[in-house]
Motif scaffolding. Structure first.
Motif, PDB file in Angstrom:
ATOM      1  N   SER A 174      38.541 -59.247  17.006  1.00 13.01           N
ATOM      2  CA  SER A 174      37.912 -58.281  16.100  1.00 13.01           C
ATOM      3  C   SER A 174      38.077 -58.680  14.637  1.00 13.01           C
ATOM      4  CB  SER A 174      38.509 -56.888  16.324  1.00 13.01           C
ATOM      5  OG  SER A 174      39.909 -56.906  16.068  1.00 13.01           O
ATOM      6  N   GLN A 175      38.937 -59.671  14.371  1.00 16.82           N
ATOM      7  CA  GLN A 175      39.132 -60.164  13.013  1.00 16.82           C
ATOM      8  C   GLN A 175      38.306 -61.432  12.813  1.00 16.82           C
ATOM      9  OE1 GLN A 175      43.815 -59.612  13.654  1.00 16.82           O
ATOM     10  NE2 GLN A 175      43.335 -60.354  11.609  1.00 16.82           N
ATOM     11  N   GLU A 176      37.891 -61.655  11.555  1.00 16.27           N
ATOM     12  CA  GLU A 176      37.207 -62.894  11.232  1.00 16.27           C
ATOM     13  C   GLU A 176      38.252 -63.889  10.753  1.00 16.27           C
ATOM     14  OE1 GLU A 176      33.267 -64.511   8.781  1.00 16.27           O
ATOM     15  OE2 GLU A 176      33.931 -62.423   8.564  1.00 16.27           O
ATOM     16  N   ILE A 177      38.541 -64.885  11.578  1.00 16.51           N
ATOM     17  CA  ILE A 177      39.616 -65.838  11.303  1.00 16.51           C
ATOM     18  C   ILE A 177      39.040 -67.243  11.220  1.00 16.51           C
ATOM     19  CG2 ILE A 177      41.802 -66.801  12.141  1.00 16.51           C
ATOM     20  CD1 ILE A 177      42.177 -64.138  13.692  1.00 16.51           C
ATOM     21  N   SER A 178      39.358 -67.922  10.141  1.00 14.87           N
ATOM     22  CA  SER A 178      38.927 -69.316   9.982  1.00 14.87           C
ATOM     23  C   SER A 178      40.088 -70.229  10.369  1.00 14.87           C
ATOM     24  CB  SER A 178      38.512 -69.576   8.524  1.00 14.87           C
ATOM     25  OG  SER A 178      38.188 -70.947   8.347  1.00 14.87           O
ATOM     26  N   ILE A 179      39.975 -70.822  11.543  1.00 13.45           N
ATOM     27  CA  ILE A 179      41.022 -71.718  12.036  1.00 13.45           C
ATOM     28  C   ILE A 179      40.347 -72.892  12.743  1.00 13.45           C
ATOM     29  CG2 ILE A 179      41.295 -70.331  14.154  1.00 13.45           C
ATOM     30  CD1 ILE A 179      44.282 -71.203  14.143  1.00 13.45           C
ATOM     31  N   ALA A 180      40.734 -74.093  12.375  1.00 13.68           N
ATOM     32  CA  ALA A 180      40.087 -75.298  12.902  1.00 13.68           C
ATOM     33  C   ALA A 180      40.633 -75.654  14.285  1.00 13.68           C
ATOM     34  CB  ALA A 180      40.323 -76.464  11.937  1.00 13.68           C
ATOM     35  N   ILE A 205      51.150 -66.515  12.184  1.00 16.04           N
ATOM     36  CA  ILE A 205      50.375 -67.349  11.263  1.00 16.04           C
ATOM     37  C   ILE A 205      49.209 -66.563  10.679  1.00 16.04           C
ATOM     38  CG2 ILE A 205      48.788 -69.327  11.183  1.00 16.04           C
ATOM     39  CD1 ILE A 205      50.745 -70.708  13.178  1.00 16.04           C
ATOM     40  N   VAL A 206      48.510 -65.817  11.541  1.00 15.03           N
ATOM     41  CA  VAL A 206      47.383 -65.012  11.074  1.00 15.03           C
ATOM     42  C   VAL A 206      47.857 -63.945  10.092  1.00 15.03           C
ATOM     43  CG1 VAL A 206      45.621 -63.346  11.792  1.00 15.03           C
ATOM     44  CG2 VAL A 206      45.962 -65.459  13.099  1.00 15.03           C
ATOM     45  N   MET A 207      48.982 -63.315  10.418  1.00 16.94           N
ATOM     46  CA  MET A 207      49.512 -62.259   9.541  1.00 16.94           C
ATOM     47  C   MET A 207      49.982 -62.819   8.201  1.00 16.94           C
ATOM     48  SD  MET A 207      49.136 -59.403  11.113  1.00 16.94           S
ATOM     49  CE  MET A 207      50.206 -58.323  10.180  1.00 16.94           C
ATOM     50  N   ALA A 208      50.411 -64.097   8.184  1.00 19.35           N
ATOM     51  CA  ALA A 208      50.924 -64.697   6.949  1.00 19.35           C
ATOM     52  C   ALA A 208      49.843 -65.384   6.123  1.00 19.35           C
ATOM     53  CB  ALA A 208      52.017 -65.715   7.293  1.00 19.35           C
ATOM     54  N   SER A 209      48.632 -65.455   6.672  1.00 17.17           N
ATOM     55  CA  SER A 209      47.542 -66.171   5.995  1.00 17.17           C
ATOM     56  C   SER A 209      46.832 -65.281   4.982  1.00 17.17           C
ATOM     57  CB  SER A 209      46.543 -66.709   7.024  1.00 17.17           C
ATOM     58  OG  SER A 209      47.151 -67.653   7.876  1.00 17.17           O
ATOM     59  N   ASP A 210      46.257 -65.916   3.978  1.00 17.52           N
ATOM     60  CA  ASP A 210      45.520 -65.199   2.929  1.00 17.52           C
ATOM     61  C   ASP A 210      44.111 -64.841   3.396  1.00 17.52           C
ATOM     62  OD1 ASP A 210      47.650 -65.407   1.137  1.00 17.52           O
ATOM     63  OD2 ASP A 210      47.001 -67.407   0.477  1.00 17.52           O
ATOM     64  N   GLU A 211      43.569 -63.796   2.775  1.00 23.09           N
ATOM     65  CA  GLU A 211      42.200 -63.385   3.064  1.00 23.09           C
ATOM     66  C   GLU A 211      41.293 -63.711   1.890  1.00 23.09           C
ATOM     67  OE1 GLU A 211      41.414 -59.478   4.385  1.00 23.09           O
ATOM     68  OE2 GLU A 211      42.839 -59.547   6.057  1.00 23.09           O
ATOM     69  N   GLU A 212      40.093 -64.139   2.215  1.00 16.33           N
ATOM     70  CA  GLU A 212      39.066 -64.372   1.198  1.00 16.33           C
ATOM     71  C   GLU A 212      37.765 -63.735   1.679  1.00 16.33           C
ATOM     72  OE1 GLU A 212      38.580 -68.469   0.223  1.00 16.33           O
ATOM     73  OE2 GLU A 212      40.723 -68.816  -0.129  1.00 16.33           O
ATOM     74  N   ASP A 213      37.300 -62.728   0.929  1.00 19.36           N
ATOM     75  CA  ASP A 213      36.065 -62.029   1.274  1.00 19.36           C
ATOM     76  C   ASP A 213      36.086 -61.490   2.702  1.00 19.36           C
ATOM     77  OD1 ASP A 213      35.031 -62.665  -1.267  1.00 19.36           O
ATOM     78  OD2 ASP A 213      34.318 -64.618  -0.530  1.00 19.36           O
ATOM     79  N   GLY A 214      37.240 -60.913   3.078  1.00 13.11           N
ATOM     80  CA  GLY A 214      37.361 -60.308   4.396  1.00 13.11           C
ATOM     81  C   GLY A 214      37.630 -61.273   5.528  1.00 13.11           C
ATOM     82  N   LYS A 215      37.749 -62.564   5.205  1.00 14.89           N
ATOM     83  CA  LYS A 215      38.013 -63.571   6.244  1.00 14.89           C
ATOM     84  C   LYS A 215      39.425 -64.110   6.079  1.00 14.89           C
ATOM     85  CE  LYS A 215      34.867 -66.653   7.283  1.00 14.89           C
ATOM     86  NZ  LYS A 215      33.997 -67.882   7.253  1.00 14.89           N
ATOM     87  N   THR A 216      40.168 -64.200   7.195  1.00 13.75           N
ATOM     88  CA  THR A 216      41.509 -64.771   7.180  1.00 13.75           C
ATOM     89  C   THR A 216      41.410 -66.287   7.242  1.00 13.75           C
ATOM     90  OG1 THR A 216      42.449 -62.829   8.294  1.00 13.75           O
ATOM     91  CG2 THR A 216      43.746 -64.860   8.355  1.00 13.75           C
TER      92      THR A 216
END
Length: 429
Positions: A174-180, A205-216
């Motif tokens: 349900s979250q928008e996560i950018s992970i390679a 890792i997801v909880m510690a990551s920064d958000e940009e424009d609603g994307k983690t």
């Protein structure tokens, strides 16, 4: 449900959702087919933490639709077991998952075993310890299946991580996560085959990551920081710890320096220097032995240095000792000889000590017949030193041979002397 840990939420709901362990519960296994056909045997699941024991139990429960009760043997009392028995009487059949089953006490067993035997309680026991060492025989005898689970592969763990990232209800979908993809693989490789650690790390890792424009946005630096927090698996004094010690010795015996360093690193990460140094000393005499007698002294010095230095510096002399043993000539002849002699004694292959070898350092010994000993140092033989032809073994077993030389390293010389002395005895008799 979102308040529960990701690893808990992503547990398989049926056996078809189980990732990994295909040789235990995959579609082609007898266990899978039995469960699909409605027959759930009592079983023991043995293996390291995080590789799926609890998940498999929940998956079996979800597939069978039986009433499911989960207990932990370290915290459950007799009353908890009695409640399970009561439930089985009311429903006709209960699936009981008992974690840490090796800690099951006698009172719990006495209350539960008859019902497991009758089939009203189906027991799935989970343990990180070897069930043939640590689970009571009464429990083992009532479990039709004893399954050893393997550590998950990197591919298995990566599959779990991707499922968690995609699942919108139970996972992080349900979250928008950018992970390679390579970042997922890095997390999978760093989990050491432990699914619980991998999912917990992903969530952190997801909880510690920064958000940009609603994307983690997952950054490599966050992954590496979290990776450092994950400990190497191997509880001190647990079955896996002893498996590591065994693997270290067998790798040294097999002259595989890379494997030996890998297992040594695992052991040292757990911090028990005493167990490691003790095993290294045994190896020096058991596996290197007479082929390179100097190794025993070298390993002892390395172990003493390690004890004085402490960790992490202790790894340096110990690594040198392991490297030397790996690349040294090897012989097990000495320890095989003492084992052969011990075995012969246990079989009754003994006799009286020859009279000339008995203690003669007191008045009256000659009256007892303690005479006839010849002092070898008085009879030099070549460059060997002193030697005389006399019997040392009891007459009943005077032809016994326990030592069988290995033609390797320094022992080549010892073997030559041994064979030469045997020919001397044959000439004079």
């Amino acid at each position: 449900m979102q308040n529960e840990p990701l690893a808990y939420r992503m547990r398989p709901r049926t056996i078809d959702e189980v990732v990994g362990q295909q040789d235990v519960i995959g579609p082609q296994t007898a266990l899978y087919k039995m469960i699909k056909n409605g027959h759930i045997p009592s079983m023991l699941l043995y293996g390291e933490p995080g590789i799926g024991k609890t998940s498999i139990a929940h998956a079996i429960a979800g597939t069978s639709k039986l009433p499911f009760i989960a207990l932990n043997a370290t915290t459950s009392g007799k009353k908890d077991v009695e409640d399970v028995v009561t439930e089985s009487r009311m429903t006709g059949k209960v699936l009981l998952f008992l974690d840490e089953i090796h800690r099951f006490n006698k009172l719990q067993q006495d209350a539960l075993l008859p019902h497991v035997e009758s089939g009203s309680i189906i027991l799935i026991g989970a343990t990180t310890e070897n069930p043939f060492h640590d689970v009571n025989p009464a429990i083992r005898s009532r479990c039709g299946e004893i399954k050893q689970l393997k550590r998950l592969t990197q591919e298995d763990v990566a599959q779990l991580l991707k499922s968690a990232l995609e699942d919108p209800k139970r996972g992080l979908g349900s979250q928008e996560i950018s992970i390679a993809p390579e970042q997922i693989e890095r997390i999978a490789s760093g989990s050491n085959g432990d699914a619980r650690k991998a999912l917990t790390m992903l969530e952190s890792i997801v909880m510690a990551s920064d958000e940009e424009d609603g994307k983690t946005i997952v950054d490599n630096s966050i992954i590496e920081q979290m990776m450092k927090r994950i400990g190497v698996f191997g509880d001190k004094k647990g079955s896996h710890y002893f498996n590591l010690l065994s693997a270290l010795q067998k790798s040294v015996r097999g002259s595989d320096i890379n494997a030996a360093m890998y297992y040594l690193a695992h052991l040292l990460e757990n911090g028990d220097l005493t167990a490691v140094t003790r095993r290294l000393l045994v190896m020096a005499y058991e596996d290197i032995g007479l082929a390179n007698p100097a190794v025993g002294g070298h390993v002892l010095a390395a172990c003493q240095a390690a004890d004085r230095l402490g960790l992490p510096e202790a790894r340096i002399p110990l690594a040198q000792a392991v490297a030397e043993m790996c690349l040294s000539e090897k012989s097990n002849s000495a320890y095989k000889a003492i084992d052969a002699a011990t075995s012969a004694i246990h079989k009754g292959q003994t006799g009286d000590i020859p009279m000339h070898l008995r203690d003669a350092h007191y008045a009256g010994s000659s009256d007892l017949g303690h005479v006839g000993y010849r002092y070898p140092h008085d009879t030099p033989i070549g460059s060997f030193g002193g030697w005389v032809d006399q019997d040392y073994l009891p007459a009943e077993i005077k032809s016994a041979e326990y030592y069988k030389p290995v033609i390797a390293g320094e022992e080549k010389k010892f073997a030559g002397i041994y064979e030469k002395l045997k020919t001397f005895r044959k000439k004079k008799r």
